[in-house]
Design an enzyme around this catalytic site. Sequence first.
Site, PDB file in Angstrom:
ATOM      1  N   LEU A   1      37.018 -19.006 -49.734  1.00  0.00           N
ATOM      2  CA  LEU A   1      37.049 -18.158 -50.935  1.00  0.00           C
ATOM      3  C   LEU A   1      35.704 -17.471 -51.158  1.00  0.00           C
ATOM      4  O   LEU A   1      35.638 -16.327 -51.603  1.00  0.00           O
ATOM      5  CB  LEU A   1      37.379 -19.022 -52.169  1.00  0.00           C
ATOM      6  CG  LEU A   1      37.399 -18.253 -53.488  1.00  0.00           C
ATOM      7  CD1 LEU A   1      38.774 -17.647 -53.737  1.00  0.00           C
ATOM      8  CD2 LEU A   1      37.012 -19.129 -54.669  1.00  0.00           C
ATOM      9  N   GLY A   2      34.617 -18.193 -50.866  1.00  0.00           N
ATOM     10  CA  GLY A   2      33.266 -17.716 -51.153  1.00  0.00           C
ATOM     11  C   GLY A   2      32.994 -16.345 -50.569  1.00  0.00           C
ATOM     12  O   GLY A   2      33.438 -16.029 -49.467  1.00  0.00           O
TER      13      GLY A   2
ATOM     14  N   ILE B   1      40.970 -16.307 -48.284  1.00  0.00           N
ATOM     15  CA  ILE B   1      41.643 -16.267 -49.587  1.00  0.00           C
ATOM     16  C   ILE B   1      41.169 -15.068 -50.380  1.00  0.00           C
ATOM     17  O   ILE B   1      39.971 -14.902 -50.624  1.00  0.00           O
ATOM     18  CB  ILE B   1      41.331 -17.538 -50.409  1.00  0.00           C
ATOM     19  CG1 ILE B   1      41.750 -18.796 -49.649  1.00  0.00           C
ATOM     20  CG2 ILE B   1      42.011 -17.473 -51.781  1.00  0.00           C
ATOM     21  CD1 ILE B   1      43.226 -18.945 -49.393  1.00  0.00           C
TER      22      ILE B   1
ATOM     23  N   THR C   1      31.655 -11.604 -60.453  1.00  0.00           N
ATOM     24  CA  THR C   1      31.693 -10.161 -60.179  1.00  0.00           C
ATOM     25  C   THR C   1      31.040  -9.376 -61.316  1.00  0.00           C
ATOM     26  O   THR C   1      30.306  -8.410 -61.091  1.00  0.00           O
ATOM     27  CB  THR C   1      33.167  -9.704 -60.022  1.00  0.00           C
ATOM     28  OG1 THR C   1      33.761 -10.503 -59.021  1.00  0.00           O
ATOM     29  CG2 THR C   1      33.269  -8.252 -59.653  1.00  0.00           C
TER      30      THR C   1
ATOM     31  N   HIS D   1      27.359  -9.450 -60.963  1.00  0.00           N
ATOM     32  CA  HIS D   1      26.862  -8.471 -59.986  1.00  0.00           C
ATOM     33  C   HIS D   1      26.711  -7.102 -60.649  1.00  0.00           C
ATOM     34  O   HIS D   1      25.732  -6.390 -60.433  1.00  0.00           O
ATOM     35  CB  HIS D   1      27.827  -8.331 -58.804  1.00  0.00           C
ATOM     36  CG  HIS D   1      27.859  -9.527 -57.904  1.00  0.00           C
ATOM     37  ND1 HIS D   1      26.826  -9.829 -57.051  1.00  0.00           N
ATOM     38  CD2 HIS D   1      28.772 -10.501 -57.731  1.00  0.00           C
ATOM     39  CE1 HIS D   1      27.125 -10.942 -56.388  1.00  0.00           C
ATOM     40  NE2 HIS D   1      28.299 -11.372 -56.792  1.00  0.00           N
TER      41      HIS D   1
HETATM   42  P1  NAD Z   1      29.427 -19.383 -58.573  1.00  0.00           P
HETATM   43  O1  NAD Z   1      28.467 -18.474 -57.926  1.00  0.00           O
HETATM   44  O2  NAD Z   1      29.283 -19.703 -60.014  1.00  0.00           O
HETATM   45  O3  NAD Z   1      29.481 -20.767 -57.769  1.00  0.00           O
HETATM   46  C1  NAD Z   1      28.920 -20.960 -56.521  1.00  0.00           C
HETATM   47  C2  NAD Z   1      28.257 -22.337 -56.528  1.00  0.00           C
HETATM   48  O4  NAD Z   1      27.770 -22.590 -55.221  1.00  0.00           O
HETATM   49  C3  NAD Z   1      27.070 -22.411 -57.489  1.00  0.00           C
HETATM   50  O5  NAD Z   1      27.223 -23.479 -58.404  1.00  0.00           O
HETATM   51  C4  NAD Z   1      25.886 -22.610 -56.546  1.00  0.00           C
HETATM   52  O6  NAD Z   1      24.863 -23.405 -57.113  1.00  0.00           O
HETATM   53  C5  NAD Z   1      26.568 -23.299 -55.362  1.00  0.00           C
HETATM   54  N1  NAD Z   1      25.750 -23.244 -54.136  1.00  0.00           N
HETATM   55  C6  NAD Z   1      24.732 -22.409 -53.807  1.00  0.00           C
HETATM   56  N2  NAD Z   1      24.182 -22.775 -52.642  1.00  0.00           N
HETATM   57  C7  NAD Z   1      24.863 -23.860 -52.216  1.00  0.00           C
HETATM   58  C8  NAD Z   1      24.748 -24.693 -51.072  1.00  0.00           C
HETATM   59  N3  NAD Z   1      23.827 -24.486 -50.122  1.00  0.00           N
HETATM   60  N4  NAD Z   1      25.599 -25.740 -50.943  1.00  0.00           N
HETATM   61  C9  NAD Z   1      26.537 -25.965 -51.892  1.00  0.00           C
HETATM   62  N5  NAD Z   1      26.679 -25.214 -52.999  1.00  0.00           N
HETATM   63  C10 NAD Z   1      25.867 -24.171 -53.153  1.00  0.00           C
HETATM   64  O7  NAD Z   1      30.856 -18.741 -58.291  1.00  0.00           O
HETATM   65  P2  NAD Z   1      32.368 -19.065 -58.731  1.00  0.00           P
HETATM   66  O8  NAD Z   1      32.750 -18.158 -59.828  1.00  0.00           O
HETATM   67  O9  NAD Z   1      32.614 -20.526 -58.887  1.00  0.00           O
HETATM   68  O10 NAD Z   1      33.064 -18.515 -57.402  1.00  0.00           O
HETATM   69  C11 NAD Z   1      32.899 -19.200 -56.172  1.00  0.00           C
HETATM   70  C12 NAD Z   1      32.807 -18.241 -54.996  1.00  0.00           C
HETATM   71  O11 NAD Z   1      34.057 -17.561 -54.816  1.00  0.00           O
HETATM   72  C13 NAD Z   1      31.771 -17.136 -55.144  1.00  0.00           C
HETATM   73  O12 NAD Z   1      31.190 -16.867 -53.871  1.00  0.00           O
HETATM   74  C14 NAD Z   1      32.612 -15.938 -55.583  1.00  0.00           C
HETATM   75  O13 NAD Z   1      31.996 -14.701 -55.248  1.00  0.00           O
HETATM   76  C15 NAD Z   1      33.858 -16.163 -54.792  1.00  0.00           C
HETATM   77  N6  NAD Z   1      35.094 -15.562 -55.307  1.00  0.00           N
HETATM   78  C16 NAD Z   1      35.962 -15.094 -54.383  1.00  0.00           C
HETATM   79  C17 NAD Z   1      37.184 -14.572 -54.788  1.00  0.00           C
HETATM   80  C18 NAD Z   1      38.149 -14.112 -53.752  1.00  0.00           C
HETATM   81  O14 NAD Z   1      39.189 -13.550 -54.109  1.00  0.00           O
HETATM   82  N7  NAD Z   1      37.859 -14.346 -52.476  1.00  0.00           N
HETATM   83  C19 NAD Z   1      37.511 -14.517 -56.142  1.00  0.00           C
HETATM   84  C20 NAD Z   1      36.603 -15.036 -57.070  1.00  0.00           C
HETATM   85  C21 NAD Z   1      35.397 -15.565 -56.643  1.00  0.00           C
END
Ligand code: NAD
Length: 347
Positions: free
Chosen positions: A266-267, A291, A44, A47
């Site tokens: 989560l993503g 989530i 975040t 971003h």
């Molecule tokens: P991050 O962006 O560091 O990790 C995402 C990973 O996904 C990266 O390593 C990337 O290389 C990989 N990726 C990209 N394309 C891919 C594909 N086609 N196949 C497989 N993997 C792929 O983020 P993070 O800090 O580890 O967080 C994970 C996710 O959770 C992010 O989308 C983030 O925005 C989200 N998030 C959600 C919440 C929530 O409350 N819902 C809270 C925190 C983070």
Amino acid sequence: MIKMRALVKEKPEPGFVLKEVQMSENLEPDEVLVKIKNVSICGTDLHIYRWDEWAQKKIKTPQIDGHEFVGEVADIGSQVSMVKKGDTVVSETHIPCKHCIQCRTGRMHVCKNLEILGVDRDGVFAEYVKVPEIVLWKIDKSIPIDFASVMEPFGNAIHTSLVTELTGKNVLITGAGPIGAMAIAIAKHAGAAKVIVSEPKEYRIELAKKMGADLIINPQTDSVIDKVLKNTDGNGVDVLLEMSGNEKAFRDGLEVVTNGGEVSLLGVFSGNLSFDINGLFTFKGLTLHGITGRKMFETWNIATNLLKNKIIDLSPVVTHKFKLEDWQKGFEIMNKGESGKVILQVE
Ligand code: NAD
Ligand code: ZN
């Protein structure tokens, strides 16, 4: 007035400015002043740093950003009773209103009027922050300080993974960013039979190995669908933990969840998704868990116990530490995806 250094988004443009700011030392009756030791950088914050479309819509300037931290209670408001001066604390970053129907029925983590630290109000890339006592979680000093500052994303990994039963299940984790990487170890400890990971970035593939993944698939060179089916006797996985925020990863993941399986999402995706929800979801009889954040404070209790008893070692995930003054180095390395969690040392 408290004079302190802070990383400020001063104008609606990319980057931050490290500068001296002032904050009144007056506290509301339920407020706590925390002296910050470590902060860590979250996606975040990236971003907001890049000033992308989401940030432009969401963030009002000037604002101090950041939300993941560990610190020490420096002062308390007149009605604070759960923490005292000198306590080491971490913090939920979702500030609940305490009044809405969700808050009143034990679901504060999905509060209708949620305010997010460092997004909706000033955050923690600073020497001090004021937060209501309800979000603070006291930890004891046996938890290493660098693990304490990443307990918030660790909580994301815990909440996403443990929303369903994993014992004896085959699990696919899409995305081995810091949170996906932490989820690997959690799933293994929860007794998952096989933890399969999809991840394209070399640095993160290595991270996934260190965290104990049984099989790692690079979606740029291999078919996730073929490889998962081959490694699960053609059945697919019982559980999908979507942690990439990538549409293709999610779609491939849904393809290989076995009928009647579960999906924990989560993503965060950059836009709306378009795929065959009838075929990939409804007629397979899948269950979806959306989530957001962490459960207050069930998840924090689990996180504390896992770290305190050294059940899970986060050292492979916490890969970099810089002084607050060198914040730009931390953001750049995160931006390239060549890191796990990056910590900025404030104190
Ligand atoms: P991050 O962006 O560091 O990790 C995402 C990973 O996904 C990266 O390593 C990337 O290389 C990989 N990726 C990209 N394309 C891919 C594909 N086609 N196949 C497989 N993997 C792929 O983020 P993070 O800090 O580890 O967080 C994970 C996710 O959770 C992010 O989308 C983030 O925005 C989200 N998030 C959600 C919440 C929530 O409350 N819902 C809270 C925190 C983070
Ligand atoms: Zn509420």
